[in-house]
Write an enzyme that holds these catalytic residues in place. Sequence first.
Site, PDB file in Angstrom:
ATOM      1  CG  ASP A  11      -2.002   0.903   1.153  1.00 34.56           C
ATOM      2  OD1 ASP A  11      -2.271   1.599   0.188  1.00 34.56           O
ATOM      3  OD2 ASP A  11      -2.784   1.138   2.179  1.00 34.56           O
ATOM      4  CG  ASP A 105      -3.043   3.800  -3.459  1.00 35.56           C
ATOM      5  OD1 ASP A 105      -3.945   3.027  -3.921  1.00 35.56           O
ATOM      6  OD2 ASP A 105      -2.961   4.535  -2.567  1.00 35.56           O
ATOM      7  CD  GLU A 106      -5.166  -1.545  -0.926  1.00 38.55           C
ATOM      8  OE1 GLU A 106      -5.291  -2.271   0.100  1.00 38.55           O
ATOM      9  OE2 GLU A 106      -6.001  -0.535  -1.096  1.00 38.55           O
TER      10      GLU A 106
END
Length: 394
Positions: A11, A105-106
């Site tokens: 993350d 983003d993860e």
Amino acid sequence: MTAARAIIHVDMDAFYAAIEQRDNPQWRGRPLVVGELGPRSVVSTASYEARPFGVRSAMPTLTAKRLCPEAIFVPVRMSRYQEVSAQVFEVFAEVTPQIEGLSLDEAFLDVTGSLRLFGGQVEAIGRFIKAQIRARTALNASVGMAHNKLLAKLASELSKPDGLLRITQDSVQSILDPLPVGRLWTIGKVAEAGLHRLGIRTVRDLREADARRLAQAMGNQAVHWQRLARGLDDRPVEAGEEKSVSAETTFETDLDTLDQALAWLARLAERVGERVRAHGLQGRTVTVKLRKPPFETHTRQVTLVEPSDVTAVILDAGRTLLRRWWQGETTPRLRLLGIGLSSFGELPQSSLFDNAAGRAQDHVADRINRKFGGGSLVRGAVLKARKPRDDESS
């Protein structure tokens, strides 16, 4: 007994805000909110400097302004965030093809099949991912590691920001038990309030609760929640199909000779070939990416007669594309160079024999580089390649 899986959850820390602060050094260390001020605007991301004031994602930006009057408000630049996200996911693809992207983003990564390449240590993979993301993007990622998705995500959350945490099978309950019950996946605010009415406030309370009484009060979800309280989660990492494998690098000083460019192309092609073979893939489309200063990007492609995983075949096609581009430029200079392979498919049986020598050479090089480190055995052409800038990607 089935061997435990190795799952990683990555993350990025305050991703959008971190990109804005990176691209605009004058904003570093200051509270920053991604989201324009307006009656209908909401916070996309808040920097860590803004969060102590109570600024959170999905909050109206006018509320954020009231809580943090000194905050800098900037508009969303989605194309920029997508560009940086692609760099991050390139790092993931170097480790495993088993990637479940949750957002820009993860992501979850199943690295079970990659452990032997990193000495059997999932922590080594986690450190590699963090270091490579930092080197290529100048951004921080929090990395959680465990034997299932529930615990890997929890590990990354508990270690933020810039975290690296592994939850082992022996440490599951010591980490889970003290946590508020609402930290468990699928337990939302309404369910949490219902559990509180039963006197269940921690994960340990949930784990030790009478199953029948819990089911009567909370319904069918109770069994699932108690499994989570014991750290049990069988969900697989649902990977999308690998669409391309590529490697690229940005140079501190522009390349201005074809010999330098060809040397770097050879180095990058070796990385692509090694990754393609590690993932058991063969591709038909070779793409070369070329960026002229300051930021003019070109791509050139060629389709092979049949799929291949042989470095020499990939490199030969890339050389042809690079030479054609170079000869067509009045003053050729390169700020960035990359090569990739895509259009994956079955490798014809005849090709296994046609490229036997090249394939055997590649596998010997792969074994040596895995044992002694990447770059231990390279083609002579690679030796002309000079050191790139810090954000080299592969």
